[in-house]
Design an enzyme around this catalytic site. Structure first.
Site: not given
Ligand code: AMP
Length: 280
Positions: A38, A149, A154, A177
């Site tokens: 995030h 990604e 989504q 990540v």
């Protein structure tokens, strides 16, 4: 600490002033329990917009399983602390009635793309996503939006929805990540029992091996079965899917005949993990 706004009227007042000043507004929609994945989106947004809003809303409509919704980690105070160094302008944490007021009766559905992969196993999930995301776009007045990604399907579904509804928001995808051992960061990793946390990186490793074999001309017909067996052997309880799909449009592929993505979902220790990687 970054300012937290909880109601859409206050948010709108702030955003209107920014718009009047001609500023470009970026949004990073999240469900909280923030991790480095995030934060990478917040950092990209900080570099790509004049104003950045991170939204935190655990959207009940995108949970197809009530216990998943109940167990979903909620860590607002730590989330705000983690965001502090990133120069975010506002953290928007709407209460449920800001998003779904009494009488709310609208839902947005994207055909096709939502019927495959996670959509086949999580009925209603993507409708929840494509209903809340345009609301967050409108409430934040976003010009640009950053998505990971990590949730590749989504990302494709949100792009389709924004294009189809003529929503003038540029949707930007950012790389997944990972932990040092290769496990893709996910808020649900917090729910993994210790034994399962140790075994979970096998998902990414098995996929990496498949991607290399596919790049050398291998087919899903020969690689799919052994990959699933390897995951069960490594301690996964169930594999929902491992599929090779066109990177753009997600058509099912058997071999690497165009830019592609390998996507998987599997269960371990009572937690559903998803991952995907570029192939070729
Ligand atoms: P979530 O809070 O799980 O709804 O995720 C919010 C956003 O963060 C989505 O756009 C996700 O794709 C993105 N995200 C989640 N995990 C990662 C990760 N490991 N790397 C990059 N982005 C991520």
């Amino acid at each position: 600490m970054t300012e937290i706004i909880r109601d859409k009227a206050a948010l709108r007042a702030r955003v209107t002033a920014w718009k009047r000043a001609g500023e470009v507004i970026g949004v990073v929609p999240t469900m909280g329990a923030l991790h480095e994945g995030h934060l990478s989106l917040a950092q990209a947004a900080r570099a790509g917009a004049d104003r950045v809003i991170v939204t935190i809303f655990v959207n009940p409509r995108q949970f197809n399983n009530p216990s998943d919704l109940e167990n979903y980690p909620r860590t607002e105070h730590q989330d705000a602390e983690k965001l502090a160094p990133f120069g975010v302008d506002v953290i928007y944490v709407p209460g449920p009635s800001e998003i779904y007021p009494d009488g709310f009766a609208t839902s947005v559905h994207v055909d096709g793309l939502t019927e495959i992969l996670c959509g086949a196993f999580r009925p209603g999930h993507f409708d929840g996503v494509t209903t809340v995301v345009p609301k967050l776009f409108l409430q934040t007045g976003a010009d640009k939006a950053w998505f990971g990604e990590k949730d590749y399907q989504q990302l494709q579904v949100v792009r389709r929805m924004a294009a189809d509804l003529d929503i003038p928001v540029e949707v930007i995808g950012c790389p997944t990540v990972r932990e040092p051992d290769g496990l893709a960061l996910s808020s649900r990793n917090l729910l993994l029992p210790a034994y399962a946390r140790g075994k979970a990186p096998a998902l990414g490793h098995v996929m990496q091996g498949m991607a290399e074999a596919l790049a050398q001309g291998g087919t899903m017909a020969e690689l799919g079965g052994p990959a699933e067996a390897a995951l069960l052997e490594a301690g996964f309880d169930k594999v929902e899917y491992i599929e090779l799909r066109a990177a753009d449009g997600l058509a099912l592929l058997d071999r690497l005949d165009r830019p592609a993505r390998l996507l998987a979902a599997a269960w371990i220790g009572g937690v559903r993990l998803i991952d995907n990687i570029a192939v070729g």
